[in-house]
Design a protein around this motif. Structure first.
Motif, mmCIF file in Angstrom:
data_model
loop_
_atom_site.group_PDB
_atom_site.id
_atom_site.type_symbol
_atom_site.label_atom_id
_atom_site.label_comp_id
_atom_site.label_asym_id
_atom_site.label_seq_id
_atom_site.Cartn_x
_atom_site.Cartn_y
_atom_site.Cartn_z
ATOM 1 N N UNK A 134 33.245 48.081 2.072
ATOM 2 C CA UNK A 134 34.639 47.692 1.967
ATOM 3 C C UNK A 134 35.084 46.502 1.177
ATOM 4 N N UNK A 135 35.892 46.394 0.262
ATOM 5 C CA UNK A 135 36.207 45.426 -0.577
ATOM 6 C C UNK A 135 37.887 45.299 -0.568
ATOM 7 N N UNK A 136 38.297 44.122 -0.205
ATOM 8 C CA UNK A 136 39.789 43.926 0.032
ATOM 9 C C UNK A 136 40.279 43.262 -1.245
ATOM 10 N N UNK A 137 41.222 43.832 -1.971
ATOM 11 C CA UNK A 137 41.764 42.854 -2.892
ATOM 12 C C UNK A 137 43.467 42.475 -2.723
ATOM 13 N N UNK A 138 43.597 41.408 -3.236
ATOM 14 C CA UNK A 138 45.052 40.882 -2.714
ATOM 15 C C UNK A 138 45.383 39.767 -3.698
ATOM 16 N N UNK A 139 46.569 39.318 -3.602
ATOM 17 C CA UNK A 139 46.901 38.165 -4.246
ATOM 18 C C UNK A 139 47.222 37.000 -2.842
ATOM 19 N N UNK A 140 47.042 37.529 -1.912
ATOM 20 C CA UNK A 140 47.218 36.643 -0.737
ATOM 21 C C UNK A 140 46.510 35.416 -0.635
ATOM 22 N N UNK A 166 39.341 41.473 9.021
ATOM 23 C CA UNK A 166 39.323 43.273 9.100
ATOM 24 C C UNK A 166 37.789 43.457 9.049
ATOM 25 N N UNK A 167 37.021 42.681 8.964
ATOM 26 C CA UNK A 167 35.400 43.361 8.740
ATOM 27 C C UNK A 167 35.056 43.549 7.283
ATOM 28 N N UNK A 168 35.849 43.341 6.429
ATOM 29 C CA UNK A 168 35.685 43.788 4.944
ATOM 30 C C UNK A 168 34.471 43.050 4.518
ATOM 31 N N UNK A 169 33.521 43.961 3.708
ATOM 32 C CA UNK A 169 32.171 43.270 3.222
ATOM 33 C C UNK A 169 32.319 42.054 2.177
ATOM 34 N N UNK A 221 27.561 44.547 -6.508
ATOM 35 C CA UNK A 221 26.734 44.040 -5.232
ATOM 36 C C UNK A 221 27.025 44.704 -3.986
ATOM 37 N N UNK A 222 28.144 45.480 -3.882
ATOM 38 C CA UNK A 222 28.355 45.905 -2.520
ATOM 39 C C UNK A 222 28.438 47.699 -2.467
ATOM 40 N N UNK A 223 28.216 48.237 -3.649
ATOM 41 C CA UNK A 223 28.128 49.729 -3.733
ATOM 42 C C UNK A 223 26.547 50.141 -3.292
#
Length: 118
Positions: free
Chosen positions: A79-85, A95-98, A116-118
């Protein structure tokens, strides 16, 4: 065999660009502006989910990833999280994102992180 990616973004233009680039890179992409594909995660059986932290009117992407990572049936899905935060690294870790991708991002960088993560 093509790697399967569920892509959830809150912006239609960003979703379409990411979808197009990942398809060109050889991925099988299920792209959505909502978290609906996450509800069907068992049938889709993706190698990777890429979720924006802000989805209009829905749970946050970090909550979606946390739920996936907390379930023994889906905890192995990358799991990859995307954001402008500004504090995205901390949100992703909590949240344990990879991995995570900070917006705005370079498309080559996005592809590298996905590969890299797939």
């Amino acid at each position: 065999m093509r790697k399967k990616v569920v892509l959830v973004q809150d912006n239609k233009d960003i979703l379409e660009i990411m979808d197009q680039v990942l398809v060109e890179e050889g991925f099988d992409v299920i792209a959505s502006l909502t978290t609906d594909p996450i509800e069907k995660i068992d049938q889709i059986d993706p190698d990777l989910v890429v979720v924006d932290d802000y989805i209009k009117g829905r749970k946050k992407g970090s909550e979606v990833i946390n739920a996936l990572k907390s379930d023994p049936d889906t905890e192995e899905i990358s799991a990859i999280l995307t954001s402008t935060a500004n504090n995205l690294p901390e949100i992703a870790e909590a949240c344990k994102a990879d991995d995570y991708i900070e917006k705005p991002f370079d498309l080559d960088y996005m592809v590298d992180v996905v590969k890299r993560n797939a």
